[in-house]
Design a protein around this motif. Structure first.
Motif, PDB file in Angstrom:
ATOM      1  N   LYS A 422       1.042  -0.893   0.051  1.00  0.00           N
ATOM      2  CA  LYS A 422      -0.008   0.078   0.063  1.00  0.00           C
ATOM      3  C   LYS A 422       0.997   1.178  -0.299  1.00  0.00           C
ATOM      4  O   LYS A 422       1.619   1.380   0.987  1.00  0.00           O
ATOM      5  N   GLY A 423       0.816   2.034  -1.228  1.00  0.00           N
ATOM      6  CA  GLY A 423       1.740   3.276  -0.965  1.00  0.00           C
ATOM      7  C   GLY A 423       0.886   4.437  -0.931  1.00  0.00           C
ATOM      8  O   GLY A 423      -0.265   4.633  -1.513  1.00  0.00           O
ATOM      9  N   THR A 424       1.390   5.481  -0.227  1.00  0.00           N
ATOM     10  CA  THR A 424       0.724   6.648   0.029  1.00  0.00           C
ATOM     11  C   THR A 424       1.620   7.750  -0.528  1.00  0.00           C
ATOM     12  O   THR A 424       2.807   7.858  -0.244  1.00  0.00           O
ATOM     13  N   ALA A 425       1.050   8.658  -1.316  1.00  0.00           N
ATOM     14  CA  ALA A 425       1.805   9.928  -1.914  1.00  0.00           C
ATOM     15  C   ALA A 425       1.064  11.178  -1.463  1.00  0.00           C
ATOM     16  O   ALA A 425      -0.098  11.427  -1.388  1.00  0.00           O
ATOM     17  N   THR A 426       2.167  12.146  -0.667  1.00  0.00           N
ATOM     18  CA  THR A 426       1.607  13.349  -0.344  1.00  0.00           C
ATOM     19  C   THR A 426       2.115  14.485  -1.144  1.00  0.00           C
ATOM     20  O   THR A 426       3.367  14.431  -1.292  1.00  0.00           O
TER      21      THR A 426
END
Length: 449
Positions: A422-426
């Motif tokens: 699971k990847g999160t980009a901010t």
């Protein structure tokens, strides 16, 4: 090598460490920043073929770094003086081997090294090349605690061999095993051994194994690693083999890198074109250079290029007409400038990040879009894309035209290997904002293979 000698303007500080391809020395760049200098073993670069392969390998690194940080030790230049070749980089100490030898690497630091090394190798492999000589001596720690791969492709290039991703995976597993042994017999060491075994299924699987066992590594992260590397003092080391320093008393240091196709990707024979230069060369003189060297007047130089002097009367007429036209343009520009009221500065009021709705599958790419809402004025946005895989963010800029109230900032995140992730980009807009403080938003995607 004695302290104080220079290599292409980089002053050596006297601290050295051995390498499989030569000897590293700490240095200080002309602008006062820490740098590293690698003097190649003269026997390894004695042939033209070896130098050509070396230039190609270093040139590939330069191109990889054109797109932003990728986890490689930044290359500054590759120079030669007489029969010596030197690689100039950002600071190349301490290496992980140095921290292990001095007892400054704890389990959290070891896990950080493995996690960032795996991520850097995945990025390098996705771009095409491989490292070929990964071990604790070719992984170095940056001043901010970042983990950087040094000497990528150099050993294989000098030997005329080709590096492969499979070799890198095996080397990563061996490094994980060595760090597990360094950490002893506790919970952290067992987790490192499991990560080493997982590398048989790919670096992505090994990375995910480490992430799943973060609890075993208190203090995991760059901050702790930067503290371990801060003020590192290497043990006494022998001087570099006798020889002149390039650009000091040993002759002119000449760059071997000439990358004319960086801005012209379709030029030349392909993306790997690199031109080698082993001499200082004589650049074509401009008209200004000719005037400076020969003390000629502008009319004399013009005569050399046109075949004869221009008629004086025509030149005076042309000069008077051009002067009148220039004056009229300046007056018109001044009137327009005075009539225009200064506009409000650009300001960002909102950020909205959109992620892929569908699951990204094997070796796929997650395409993010950050929608930035502005007040419609012209200016420059400063922003960062921050990824949850610990890849070092790079501050970027985007020019905004007047009238544009919405600006799209894309991010393309490529994922390889088996497993789930699971990847999160901010997206963080640093300036200018309506509040004067950074504004951000984030979104996530799921990867399964």
């Amino acid at each position: 090598m004695r302290e104080g000698l220079t290599v292409a303007g980089h002053r050596l500080t006297g601290r050295t460490r051995p390498s499989e391809v030569g000897t590293w020395a700490d240095a200080v760049s002309p602008d006062g920043r820490p740098s590293g200098v690698l003097r190649f073993d003269p026997a390894a670069v004695a042939t033209a073929a070896a130098r050509e392969r070396l230039v190609a390998a270093v040139g590939a690194d330069v191109r990889l770094q054109e797109g932003g940080p990728i986890g490689l030790l930044p290359v500054i230049d590759l120079v030669a003086a007489r029969d010596e070749v030197w690689l100039i980089t950002a600071r190349a100490t301490p290496a992980v081997a140095d921290l292990m030898a001095t007892g400054r690497l704890d389990p959290g630091g070891a896990a950080t090294v493995l996690l960032e090394t795996a991520q850097a190798l995945l990025a390098v492999h996705a771009a095409g090349p491989a490292h070929g000589a990964l071990h604790a001596g070719t992984v170095v720690i940056g001043e901010n605690g970042s983990v950087l791969l040094a000497e990528r492709g150099l050993l294989r290039a000098l030997r005329g061999e080709t590096a492969s991703a499979e070799q890198d995976m095996a080397a990563w597993a061996a490094l994980a095993g060595a760090l597990a042994t360094h950490c002893g017999q506790g919970h952290a060491a067992a987790a490192l051994r499991r990560a080493s075994a997982a590398a048989a299924h790919g670096l992505a699987a090994a990375r995910d194994t480490l992430l799943a066992e973060r609890d075993a590594f208190p203090g995991m992260g760059r901050e702790r690693l930067a503290h371990s590397a801060y003020g590192f003092a290497a043990p006494a080391s022998p001087e570099l083999p006798a020889g002149p320093a390039a650009g000091s008393s040993g002759g002119e240091a000449v760059t071997l890198l000439d990358l004319p196709n960086l801005d012209r990707p379709n030029a030349g024979d392909g993306p790997g074109d690199v031109m080698m230069r082993f001499g200082p060369g004589v650049p074509t003189e401009t008209t200004a250079a000719q005037i400076w060297r020969a003390g000629q007047t502008h009319d004399a130089v013009t005569a050399t290029h046109t075949g004869g002097p221009a008629p004086r009367r025509r030149r005076r007429r042309t000069t008077a007409w051009a002067g009148t036209l220039l004056l009229a343009i300046l007056i018109a520009a001044a009137i327009l400038w005075l009539r225009q009221a200064p506009g409000a500065p650009l300001a960002v009021s909102d950020v909205d990040v959109k992620a892929p709705k569908k699951t990204v599958h094997c070796d796929g790419r997650a395409d993010f879009v950050g929608v930035v809402t502005t007040n419609g004025e012209a200016g420059t946005l400063r922003y960062l894309w921050i990824r949850s895989d610990n890849r070092e963010p790079l501050e970027q800029e985007q020019q905004v035209s007047s009238g544009d109230t919405s600006v799209n900032l894309p991010l393309h995140w490529k994922v390889t290997g088996s497993g789930s992730f699971k990847g999160t980009a901010t997206l963080r807009v640093l300036s200018p904002t309506t509040t004067g403080k950074p504004i951000q938003d984030k979104a996530s995607f799921t990867y399964k293979c």
